[in-house]
Scaffold this motif. Sequence first.
Motif, mmCIF file in Angstrom:
data_model
loop_
_atom_site.group_PDB
_atom_site.id
_atom_site.type_symbol
_atom_site.label_atom_id
_atom_site.label_comp_id
_atom_site.label_asym_id
_atom_site.label_seq_id
_atom_site.Cartn_x
_atom_site.Cartn_y
_atom_site.Cartn_z
ATOM 1 N N TYR A 287 -22.518 -14.360 23.920
ATOM 2 C CA TYR A 287 -21.200 -14.751 24.430
ATOM 3 C C TYR A 287 -21.014 -16.260 24.370
ATOM 4 C CZ TYR A 287 -20.337 -10.150 26.642
ATOM 5 O OH TYR A 287 -20.111 -8.829 26.887
ATOM 6 N N GLY A 288 -21.913 -16.978 25.055
ATOM 7 C CA GLY A 288 -21.782 -18.427 25.153
ATOM 8 C C GLY A 288 -21.829 -19.134 23.813
ATOM 9 N N LEU B 93 -18.457 -26.159 11.431
ATOM 10 C CA LEU B 93 -19.490 -25.611 12.300
ATOM 11 C C LEU B 93 -20.309 -26.734 12.928
ATOM 12 C CD1 LEU B 93 -20.752 -22.698 10.023
ATOM 13 C CD2 LEU B 93 -19.662 -22.419 12.253
ATOM 14 N N PRO B 94 -20.795 -26.537 14.164
ATOM 15 C CA PRO B 94 -21.676 -27.551 14.743
ATOM 16 C C PRO B 94 -23.001 -27.597 13.992
ATOM 17 C CG PRO B 94 -21.570 -25.615 16.163
ATOM 18 C CD PRO B 94 -20.541 -25.427 15.091
ATOM 19 N N ARG B 95 -23.685 -28.708 14.080
ATOM 20 C CA ARG B 95 -24.972 -28.838 13.414
ATOM 21 C C ARG B 95 -25.999 -27.891 14.042
ATOM 22 N NH1 ARG B 95 -25.458 -35.469 13.071
ATOM 23 N NH2 ARG B 95 -23.676 -35.802 11.648
ATOM 24 N N ASN B 96 -26.858 -27.345 13.218
ATOM 25 C CA ASN B 96 -27.926 -26.452 13.677
ATOM 26 C C ASN B 96 -27.403 -25.314 14.558
ATOM 27 O OD1 ASN B 96 -29.896 -28.222 12.461
ATOM 28 N ND2 ASN B 96 -29.724 -29.558 14.244
ATOM 29 N N TYR B 97 -26.243 -24.797 14.194
ATOM 30 C CA TYR B 97 -25.618 -23.755 15.017
ATOM 31 C C TYR B 97 -26.472 -22.493 15.129
ATOM 32 C CZ TYR B 97 -24.280 -21.616 10.552
ATOM 33 O OH TYR B 97 -24.300 -21.040 9.316
ATOM 34 N N VAL B 98 -27.317 -22.236 14.133
ATOM 35 C CA VAL B 98 -28.166 -21.037 14.148
ATOM 36 C C VAL B 98 -29.126 -21.063 15.334
ATOM 37 C CG1 VAL B 98 -29.898 -19.723 12.858
ATOM 38 C CG2 VAL B 98 -27.979 -20.761 11.647
ATOM 39 N N GLY C 209 -28.750 -19.094 18.630
ATOM 40 C CA GLY C 209 -29.066 -17.671 18.721
ATOM 41 C C GLY C 209 -30.504 -17.391 19.116
ATOM 42 N N LEU C 210 -31.312 -18.432 19.376
ATOM 43 C CA LEU C 210 -32.718 -18.235 19.708
ATOM 44 C C LEU C 210 -32.939 -17.394 20.972
ATOM 45 C CD1 LEU C 210 -34.516 -21.603 18.800
ATOM 46 C CD2 LEU C 210 -34.782 -19.354 17.735
ATOM 47 N N PRO C 211 -32.210 -17.653 22.093
ATOM 48 C CA PRO C 211 -32.401 -16.796 23.273
ATOM 49 C C PRO C 211 -32.140 -15.321 22.969
ATOM 50 C CG PRO C 211 -31.204 -18.777 23.874
ATOM 51 C CD PRO C 211 -31.274 -18.762 22.374
#
Length: 387
Positions: free
Chosen positions: A74-75, A90-95, A98-100
């Motif tokens: 969500y966040g 897109l923001p930098r290092n957007y991937v 998704g780590l959490p």
Amino acid sequence: MQFLVLLNFAAAIQGLFLTYIIAHNRLKDTKSVVLGLLTFVLSLSLLGGIYGMSGFYKSFPHFTNVADPMFLLYGPLLFIYIFVLTQNRLPRNYVLHGLPFLIYIISFIPLYLKSAEEKIEWAEYIFLNDHVPLKGLLMQLLRVVHISIYIVLSLVAVKNYQTKIKDNFSDIEKISLNQAKNILYFFLFALVVACISFVFGYVLSYSFSLSNNIIGLVIGIIIFALAYSTWNKKNIQEMVASKGGDKTEKPIEAPQKTKGRSVFVLTEEQLEEYGGRLETAIEEEKVYTENELSLAELSKKINIQAYQLSELISRLYNESFFDFINRHRIEEIKARIEDPESDSYSLLGIAMDSGFNSKSSFNTAFKKFTGLTPSEYRKQKLVEQHA
């Protein structure tokens, strides 16, 4: 109970339909892709709550806890959507956001590998428990904190963008981020409901599944808000472009000197020369009466770069371009109000002739610079004239 399930199911179907529409018709830019992912994630998480309360976990046990990790998207997706909406990238290092979500899935791999009977047993412990367990309450509150951080980051992005457009446009009535802010406020409301629901579930002893479906109702409202924002308004970036925002010249290299934390590119001689050009454009040509005057357009009129004009206004007047132009418009309106020959003109007519595009932007600016509404100011001047 079943009525609550039906409401959430309807909202989930609405969200999936919206996702389909976006994927079928609007996947032309990054913003639409992120919005489609957000509505898809919201819809799947709603189906997760329905899965527990309706008893489908008995018929389809291998879907147990599949939708639950969606809460951790969500966040990040909300923030990325707002970021793309305002920055058009897109923001930098957007991937990494998704780590959490990934860690959560990995931690539940042992559950996903269990047999159908073991999954049903686990699901009944969660869904049929007559109260929200303390461990579940703490986990949900951590999720609330996780989403709250992203909402704060999103609100900061909105605030920064509002400052940015005020530095480039004299009228921002059509470039509004109210929709983005409203969606963020909806999410904040959902978080408040979530906290209340889970705390009450822990104290008053009602099931975890019921708490999830209560929150689902608010998520359903968010889905409808997203649908409204998708189809009711133009892309903010498109609005900026239509007003000449993408015509602003890129800065060229210039001699720099620093003062405190600010970086200046104009020398004192340039400051004086360009200040004179700006004063001429304002005082003699009255360029501020042009309704959609932008920083780029005014910079061309006085033959300097847009970034130089921005610095010029900031250093000479300590104002944004938006406030600088609107302050002169208000001064023009005040002069006309005080002129007896303008008594037959409406306030809105005078405002439009002085550069404003709408009644609301005129009233807001006038109140800001005078402390009075336009009608109050006119009445005050009439009293002074007849005193």
